[in-house]
Design an enzyme around this catalytic site. Structure first.
Site, short mmCIF file in Angstrom:
data_model
loop_
_atom_site.label_atom_id
_atom_site.label_comp_id
_atom_site.label_asym_id
_atom_site.label_seq_id
_atom_site.Cartn_x
_atom_site.Cartn_y
_atom_site.Cartn_z
CE1 TYR A 35 -3.32 -2.66 -0.06
CE2 TYR A 35 -3.79 -2.29 2.25
CZ TYR A 35 -4.04 -2.95 1.07
OH TYR A 35 -5.02 -3.91 1.02
CE LYS A 86 0.92 -17.02 -2.93
NZ LYS A 86 0.37 -18.38 -2.85
CG ASP A 138 -1.98 -20.05 -1.19
OD1 ASP A 138 -1.15 -20.09 -0.27
OD2 ASP A 138 -1.82 -20.65 -2.26
CG ASP A 158 -7.20 -4.40 3.86
OD1 ASP A 158 -8.18 -4.37 4.60
OD2 ASP A 158 -7.05 -3.65 2.88
CG ASP A 204 -12.49 -6.54 5.85
OD1 ASP A 204 -12.12 -6.06 6.94
OD2 ASP A 204 -12.93 -5.84 4.92
#
Ligand code: NAD
Length: 370
Positions: free
Chosen positions: A142, A193, A226, A250, A254
């Site tokens: 970000y 990852k 994942d 993030d 959620d």
């Protein structure tokens, strides 16, 4: 002992209504329990824009920096949709995060037994769920540069975001996760990852080093992000503390939020670097939800996310774990009694207003203290 300095920033919309319920609880703790809170209140978001033409005034920034903890409601709303970008309501929160150096975002996902049926997963998977997601908040994709869209000509453009992590950023977020795990079930799962990302390789290495050097007593598990995402909805109770980067954090926070039912129930904390001399760190506590313009002013918002944010503040900024436990138990007990705001209402329950929910929680809290 020195008083505990709290700076309240209710903000806009239901931020104001929810903060009113928190103020009742703080007033009780202050006067009746003698916990000695020193509260100041300021303006942020649209409210600050209306008063000062900015999303947060310099005066209020100073007060936020001087406080032991900031309690933040919510900002935004259609009224300020057209204000200049630099002073839009959300800029107040971003400024606070930046100037307070809040690099660690803590999002608990707790499923109260009496609300387990509101989850999108089967009751047995979420009943009693209590996990904590620790998200790196100030680095990663970000913020990394270059971050741009280049016109390549011939109708083609190229968009670039850059994922960057330095050792110190991973080191300090890993320490927050390990420290918190020690106060819980003593297990950290680190998600990245490393199979396809260089930042994943470094993340894995640094978390392992921090663990081996200073936190051998905590169980550390690495998972590819994942696979971790899949496990989060397959068997979420296997996790205790999850630590991950800004982007994955993030998304996963959620997803974890939805495991617990409603947006009106979710608190969060953002912590800064520990001052080596005083042992204190800047901290901001806020509900996950926004200002909910669709229900603002109607007295029907659920204040639990804001009240649970106060519980986090007691636990992490003031080390008042017993009071935090009592407040969380009071919330749980009120829900067990079938008391519900509209967002979590189901047939046969007692529907109450924002103020009535706040009062019910305070009453339970009082009886638990007595
Ligand atoms: P929102 O979280 O405000 O609302 C989403 C939906 O959930 C709405 O239907 C709302 O009524 C409901 N809801 C949210 N909290 C609730 C509560 N405590 N009780 C009952 N119902 C609740 O998100 P949005 O509608 O996308 O955004 C509204 C405004 O809030 C926008 O201006 C947005 O930028 C801002 N926002 C601010 C923050 C923040 O201050 N941290 C976070 C998210 C959104």
């Amino acid at each position: 002992m020195a008083s505990r300095k709290l700076f309240l920033l209710p903000g806009d919309g239901i931020g104001v209504e929810s903060m009113a319920e928190v103020k009742k609880i703080i007033a009780y703790m202050d006067k009746e329990l003698g916990l000695d809170f020193e509260c100041e209140e300021g303006l942020v978001g649209g409210a600050a824009y209306d008063a000062h033409g900015t999303a947060i005034s310099e005066e209020d920034m100073k007060r936020a920096l001087a406080a032991d903890a900031v309690l933040f409601g919510a900002v935004g709303g259609p009224k300020w949709a057209k204000v200049p970008y630099e002073v839009r309501p959300e800029a107040g929160l971003l400024r606070l995060r930046k100037d307070l150096g809040l690099f660690a975002n803590l999002r608990p996902a707790i499923c109260y037994p009496s609300l387990a049926s509101a989850s999108s997963l089967k009751r047995e998977l979420v009943d009693g769920l209590d996990i904590l997601i620790v998200r790196e908040l100030t680095g990663g994709v970000y913020f990394g540069e270059p971050k741009e869209i280049i016109d390549l000509g011939h109708g083609q453009k190229r968009a670039i975001d850059t994922q960057i992590y330095d050792t110190y950023e991973i080191d300090r977020i890993a320490r927050v996760a390990f420290d918190l795990a020690r106060t819980r079930k003593n297990k950290v799962t680190s998600l990245e990852k490393h199979n396809v990302m260089k930042t994943g390789i470094l993340w894995n290495e640094v978390v392992t080093e921090v663990h081996d050097k200073d936190y051998k007593d905590v169980t550390l598990e690495h998972m590819l992000a994942d696979s971790g995402g899949m496990q989060l909805v397959r068997a979420p109770k296997q996790f205790d503390v999850i630590v991950t980067d800004n982007l994955f954090g993030d998304i996963f926070s959620d997803i974890a939020a939805m495991l617990t039912g409603s947006l009106g129930m979710l608190p969060s904390a953002s912590l800064g670097e520990e001052d080596k001399k005083t042992g204190k760190r800047h901290a901001l506590y806020e509900p996950v939800h926004g200002s909910a313009p669709d229900i603002a002013g109607k007295g029907i918002a659920n204040p639990i996310a804001m009240i649970a944010s106060l519980a986090m503040c007691l636990r992490y900024s003031f080390l008042m774990g017993a009071e935090a436990d009592r407040l969380e138990k009071a919330i749980s007990a009120v829900l067990d009694d079938g008391v519900r705001t509209a967002d979590i209402y189901s047939e046969g329950m007692k529907k109450v207003s924002t103020g009535e929910m706040g009062d019910a929680i305070l009453q339970k809290f009082k009886t638990m203290v007595a």
